[in-house]
Design an enzyme around this catalytic site. Structure first.
Site, PDB file in Angstrom:
ATOM      1  NE  ARG A  67      -3.728  -2.738   0.970  1.00  0.00           N
ATOM      2  CZ  ARG A  67      -4.295  -3.265   0.068  1.00  0.00           C
ATOM      3  NH1 ARG A  67      -4.110  -3.161  -1.268  1.00  0.00           N
ATOM      4  NH2 ARG A  67      -5.122  -4.332   0.548  1.00  0.00           N
ATOM      5  CG  HIS A 235      -5.093 -14.927  -5.900  1.00  0.00           C
ATOM      6  ND1 HIS A 235      -5.896 -15.082  -7.103  1.00  0.00           N
ATOM      7  CD2 HIS A 235      -4.952 -13.515  -5.656  1.00  0.00           C
ATOM      8  CE1 HIS A 235      -6.102 -13.761  -7.590  1.00  0.00           C
ATOM      9  NE2 HIS A 235      -5.419 -12.831  -6.603  1.00  0.00           N
ATOM     10  CG  ASP A 310      -4.522 -11.719  -2.301  1.00  0.00           C
ATOM     11  OD1 ASP A 310      -3.816 -10.598  -2.385  1.00  0.00           O
ATOM     12  OD2 ASP A 310      -5.463 -12.087  -2.681  1.00  0.00           O
TER      13      ASP A 310
HETATM   14 ZN    ZN Z   1      -5.577 -10.746  -6.800  1.00  0.00          ZN
END
Ligand code: ZN
Length: 441
Positions: A67, A235, A310
């Site tokens: 972020r 993922h 993730d």
């Molecule tokens: Zn993703």
């Protein structure tokens, strides 16, 4: 000059997938930030008793969101690095969906430099595939690679246009850098929060079928075949995505895939337990048990070769929104290692050596790092794990700024007790070193 310092890690079980070693007889010497065969004469030796512990080469989490820049109330490179060290992780690959999107060489360099200044974890930046991850114009992949991008992805968003994906995969072949796609046909998932199944129905939440993922995975696999490009599936969670992966393997396409720990430990019944608490809101969503079983089998068969968290932290206030409005994503860096042990090693599904390949040689190969593990002369990046320690997940104890996870309250097996990067302890017994003490050598 004072005496040279050497560290001896003695008596542990060394599990090194790079060298295919699982041994109780190997001691690890660390001299001047590197793995050594023996200490120099007259060295000042500090001995670490590793009896009962596992000694692993650098663990890589190749799918994290830090972020930074732009959304530093959710996470920063510093807080994310501390979370990684706490979780026993020595290297991460950071997704480019920052604000602004990491789609220029300057931003790739900024992320890399900031990571080095913090000095707690090795950071491999991922550059965007398209400008602003808008899917309309290819980013300057060549210059992004030159600046240090280890892979390209628009993660968070799929590369929606097949034409764009074809172009990106064509570049991946020539640049020798992988394209990581978040596969999701958004025309099928628009407005959906969860997997379309019994739990969603019971709770009355808007849902989408896993076909939305599998369709794009199939497209990507076919395009990898067409272009000879290098594809990594982020993922994977749908049963039919694994069929596509198997097809790619049969045809010897250059396709790899990762699984997220929450998809290994949980199915969509977790929604019934957590009700409208958005800790279960992840993308791709938690799937039915049949898909979870298929995923575990794919890991065992070597079809899926990476486990990545993730790690997608959000502020508590954002996750406290009503379920449908809350953002997708949870913090995963501080549970991934234990999740891997609990889901794969403890039940005997995989050997420790095979399971740890999922966080060492697997991601190393996808990112093209060419590490040699704990071989002599390599940077001393390693993790010590207490494999039998049972602990209960308490998100309040996370170093991540995000404290959301559906694993909260779960009992997991195994925990990192020390992390070393470049010969320096970044975490010992749960205590993370302060950032910026010295740069990683
Ligand atoms: Zn993703």
């Amino acid at each position: 000059m004072s005496d040279m310092q050497a560290i001896l890690i003695r008596g542990g079980r060394v599990i090194d997938p790079y060298r295919q070693i699982d041994s109780h007889d190997e001691d690890v010497w660390v001299v001047e930030g590197r793995v050594a065969k023996a200490p120099p004469t007259g060295a000042d030796v500090m001995e670490v008793d590793a009896r009962g512990l596992w000694v692993l080469p650098r663990l890589i989490d190749m799918h994290v969101h830090f972020r930074d820049p732009g959304q530093t109330w959710k996470e920063t490179i510093e807080t994310g690095s501390r979370a990684a060290a706490h979780g026993g992780i020595g290297a991460v690959a950071t997704m480019p969906n920052t604000v602004p999107v990491t789609d220029t060489p300057e931003l790739v360099e900024w992320v890399k430099n900031r990571g080095e200044a913090v000095g707690l974890v090795r950071i491999f930046p991922i550059g965007a595939v398209t400008v602003g991850s808008q899917g309309e114009e290819l980013a300057d992949l060549f210059r992004l690679k030159q600046a240090g991008a280890r892979a390209f992805s628009d993660d968070g968003l799929p590369v929606a246009s097949s034409r764009m994906m074809r172009a990106a995969l064509t570049y991946s072949r020539d640049l020798e850098r992988v394209i990581i796609n978040h596969a999701e046909d958004r025309s099928l998932t628009d407005g959906a929060s969860v997997h379309e199944g019994l739990a969603a129905h019971r709770l009355g939440l808007p849902a989408a079928p896993e076909t939305a993922e599998a369709m794009m995975v199939w497209r990507d696999v076919l395009l990898a075949g067409l272009t000879g490009g290098w594809l990594h599936l982020a993922h994977v969670s749908a049963r039919e995505s694994l069929e596509a992966l198997s097809y790619a393997r049969q045809h010897q396409y250059r396709v790899t895939a990762e699984a997220a720990p929450h998809h290994l430990l949980l199915n969509d019944e977790a929604l019934l337990r957590w009700q409208y608490d958005s800790v279960t809101k992840v993308n791709p969503p938690l799937r039915p048990e049949s898909s979870r079983q298929a995923l575990l089998k794919a890991l065992k068969q070597g079809l899926v070769n990476v486990v990545a968290s993730d790690h997608a932290p959000h502020h508590l206030d954002e996750k406290a929104l009503p379920y449908v409005q809350a953002p997708f994503g949870i913090s995963g860096l501080e549970t991934i290692l234990s999740a891997l042990i609990t889901a794969l090693i403890e039940p005997g599904l995989m050997t420790a050596l095979d399971a740890w390949a999922l966080m060492t040689t697997g991601p190393d190969q996808v990112l093209g790092l060419h590490s040699q593990g704990l071989a002599e002369g390599e940077p001393a990046d390693l993790t010590l794990i207490n494999p039998t320690r049972k602990w209960q997940v308490d998100p309040a104890a996370f170093y991540s700024l995000g404290h959301n996870t559906p694993l909260a309250g779960m009992k997991l097996t195994g925990q990192a007790v020390a992390t070393m990067v470049g010969g320096r302890w970044t975490m010992r017994e749960g205590e993370v070193a302060y950032a910026g003490l010295s740069e990683i050598s």
